[in-house]
Design an enzyme around this catalytic site. Structure first.
Site, PDB file in Angstrom:
ATOM      1  N   GLY A 122      37.692  44.984  39.558  1.00 13.55           N
ATOM      2  CA  GLY A 122      37.089  46.025  40.384  1.00 13.55           C
ATOM      3  C   GLY A 122      37.827  46.318  41.673  1.00 13.55           C
ATOM      4  N   HIS A 175      34.453  41.861  44.223  1.00 11.16           N
ATOM      5  CA  HIS A 175      34.368  41.982  42.766  1.00 11.16           C
ATOM      6  C   HIS A 175      35.212  40.944  42.026  1.00 11.16           C
ATOM      7  CE1 HIS A 175      33.289  46.407  43.621  1.00 11.16           C
ATOM      8  NE2 HIS A 175      32.198  45.798  43.222  1.00 11.16           N
ATOM      9  N   ASP A 185      43.128  48.714  37.287  1.00  9.05           N
ATOM     10  CA  ASP A 185      42.629  48.899  38.657  1.00  9.05           C
ATOM     11  C   ASP A 185      43.156  47.848  39.628  1.00  9.05           C
ATOM     12  OD1 ASP A 185      41.080  47.106  37.129  1.00  9.05           O
ATOM     13  OD2 ASP A 185      39.437  47.197  38.563  1.00  9.05           O
TER      14      ASP A 185
END
Length: 246
Positions: free
Chosen positions: A218, A210, A161
């Protein structure tokens, strides 16, 4: 701090330059998000509303980032990666060159007067540069390794991610700097106004919360929220932090 009920409201709004907006649009998880934000601000003329002032922002540096993040993580994050920057597709690369030249011309126009002959020469130089860039090969740096150490990437969260992408270091500078600049604007206004006004500072390009001290996480490469809170804590004793993720 006590605020008078009938006091005025002052709003600071941060708006990225076209070039910086381009860099932020490259984030894999939020492609073109910054352009969308900018379009909405302009469409509703939010920056032209009464009591709204545009915030002048700066880029952050490593010294800013290590106020929260680990130095080794920051060094790795901010490293220039030409072999990845060169992976930018050709159309985006051409757009980048045009925006870079526009930004340079805008900066020069603010610092010196350019006569007609110089402008004409600059246009000719730009045309030559465009021709050179049109033949740019993204495979020129064969000697530069395109592979980062996979274990290192996993350790620092720069995979899945939060994968590495073109001009990631510039994105980090912009996001961190924009939030710190928004906080600095609020602090300056507070010191100037004290209880005379309600002061609101808005940065819709930041808000990454995050990321951890030693790794990305995140979809967040840095934690500009924590950096902003630390900056505000230099003036305010208590900070209320509210976040809503969509």
């Amino acid at each position: 701090m006590t605020v008078e009920p009938n006091c005025s409201v002052q709003v600071g709004l941060l708006l990225l330059s076209p070039l910086d907006c381009f860099y932020c649009d490259l984030v894999p998880s939020n492609e073109n998000r910054s352009s969308l934000i900018t379009s909405l601000i302009n469409a509703y003329n939010l920056h032209k509303l009464p009591n709204v002032q545009l915030i002048n922002y700066r880029k952050c540096n490593k010294q800013d980032l290590v106020k929260f993040h680990d130095k080794s993580f920051v060094d790795f994050l901010m490293k220039e990666r030409k072999y990845i920057d060169d992976e930018l597709d050709h159309e985006k690369f051409k757009s980048l060159m045009e925006l870079a030249k526009f930004s340079k011309k805008l900066t020069n126009s603010k610092t010196s007067a350019v006569d007609g002959e110089e402008e004409e020469k600059e246009e000719e130089d730009n045309e030559e540069e465009e021709e050179e860039n049109s033949d740019y090969s993204f495979d020129e740096d064969q000697n530069e390794s395109a592979a980062e150490n996979l274990d290192k990437l996993k350790e620092l969260g720069l995979i899945y991610d939060c994968s590495i992408f073109p001009y990631m270091n510039k994105y980090v500078e912009i996001i961190g700097g924009s939030t710190l600049s928004a906080c600095d604007w609020l602090i300056r206004k507070y010191k100037l106004e004290r209880i005379k006004s309600r002061i609101i500072s808005i940065n819709w390009f930041g808000g990454r919360h995050h990321a951890q001290k030693t790794k990305a996480s995140g979809f967040c490469y840095i934690n500009d929220i924590v950096l902003g809170i630390l900056r505000l804590r230099s003036v305010f004793d208590k900070i209320i932090w509210c976040i809503q993720c969509f």
